[in-house]
Design a protein around this motif. Structure first.
Motif, PDB file in Angstrom:
ATOM      1  N   CYS A 263       0.871  -1.168   0.000  1.00 34.59           N
ATOM      2  CA  CYS A 263       0.000   0.000   0.000  1.00 34.59           C
ATOM      3  C   CYS A 263       0.904   1.213   0.000  1.00 34.59           C
ATOM      4  O   CYS A 263       1.994   1.176   0.590  1.00 34.59           O
ATOM      5  CB  CYS A 263      -0.921   0.004   1.225  1.00 34.59           C
ATOM      6  SG  CYS A 263      -2.044   1.440   1.262  1.00 34.59           S
TER       7      CYS A 263
ATOM      8  N   CYS B  59       0.334   4.064   1.448  1.00 35.74           N
ATOM      9  CA  CYS B  59       0.131   5.010   2.551  1.00 35.74           C
ATOM     10  C   CYS B  59       1.340   5.008   3.488  1.00 35.74           C
ATOM     11  O   CYS B  59       2.146   4.078   3.483  1.00 35.74           O
ATOM     12  CB  CYS B  59      -1.160   4.682   3.319  1.00 35.74           C
ATOM     13  SG  CYS B  59      -1.080   3.228   4.380  1.00 35.74           S
TER      14      CYS B  59
ATOM     15  N   PHE C 273       1.680   2.055   6.159  1.00 36.01           N
ATOM     16  CA  PHE C 273       2.124   0.759   5.636  1.00 36.01           C
ATOM     17  C   PHE C 273       3.635   0.690   5.505  1.00 36.01           C
ATOM     18  O   PHE C 273       4.242  -0.379   5.699  1.00 36.01           O
ATOM     19  CB  PHE C 273       1.472   0.471   4.273  1.00 36.01           C
ATOM     20  CG  PHE C 273       1.782  -0.903   3.754  1.00 36.01           C
ATOM     21  CD1 PHE C 273       0.961  -1.973   4.060  1.00 36.01           C
ATOM     22  CD2 PHE C 273       2.919  -1.136   2.981  1.00 36.01           C
ATOM     23  CE1 PHE C 273       1.255  -3.256   3.605  1.00 36.01           C
ATOM     24  CE2 PHE C 273       3.220  -2.414   2.526  1.00 36.01           C
ATOM     25  CZ  PHE C 273       2.396  -3.469   2.834  1.00 36.01           C
TER      26      PHE C 273
ATOM     27  N   CYS D 123      -1.919  -2.084   7.114  1.00 30.84           N
ATOM     28  CA  CYS D 123      -2.577  -0.792   7.343  1.00 30.84           C
ATOM     29  C   CYS D 123      -4.077  -1.005   7.272  1.00 30.84           C
ATOM     30  O   CYS D 123      -4.552  -2.111   6.971  1.00 30.84           O
ATOM     31  CB  CYS D 123      -2.110   0.243   6.313  1.00 30.84           C
ATOM     32  SG  CYS D 123      -2.540  -0.200   4.625  1.00 30.84           S
TER      33      CYS D 123
ATOM     34  N   HIS E   3      -6.085  -0.118   5.115  1.00 29.18           N
ATOM     35  CA  HIS E   3      -6.531  -0.441   3.752  1.00 29.18           C
ATOM     36  C   HIS E   3      -6.336  -1.923   3.445  1.00 29.18           C
ATOM     37  O   HIS E   3      -7.251  -2.595   2.958  1.00 29.18           O
ATOM     38  CB  HIS E   3      -5.772   0.432   2.739  1.00 29.18           C
ATOM     39  CG  HIS E   3      -5.717   1.873   3.156  1.00 29.18           C
ATOM     40  ND1 HIS E   3      -4.556   2.495   3.540  1.00 29.18           N
ATOM     41  CD2 HIS E   3      -6.713   2.772   3.315  1.00 29.18           C
ATOM     42  CE1 HIS E   3      -4.829   3.744   3.899  1.00 29.18           C
ATOM     43  NE2 HIS E   3      -6.120   3.941   3.770  1.00 29.18           N
TER      44      HIS E   3
END
Ligand SMILES: [Zn+2]
Length: 80
Positions: A49, A51, A54, A60, A62
């Protein structure tokens, strides 16, 4: 519609209820987070991911949300 297709649709409906038949190998999604969209991907057991969280934790919100959605169709990574 021909009888062959009608039979396949019935089979598809049954298959759709039997999620454990399906095993994802890889996928990529755009995940609309609260602030920004994120690109989340899964490739043969490895999540990624883009972000910030992560990058340091390797999991994370997600990736975990997608794991929950794909329950029984994707191997579960270690529980936190
Ligand atoms: Zn993320």
């Amino acid at each position: 519609m021909d009888y062959g297709m009608i039979g396949k649709i019935e089979k598809a409906k049954r298959y759709a209820q039997e999620r454990n038949r399906i095993h994802f190998n890889a996928l990529t999604v755009t995940f609309d987070g609260d602030n920004n969209p994120h690109t989340v991907s899964y490739d043969h057991g490895t999540w990624s991911c883009d972000c910030d969280f992560f990058q340091t934790r390797s999991r994370c919100s997600h990736t975990m949300a997608i794991e929950m959605i794909l329950e029984s169709m994707i191997p579960v990574t270690e529980k936190v």
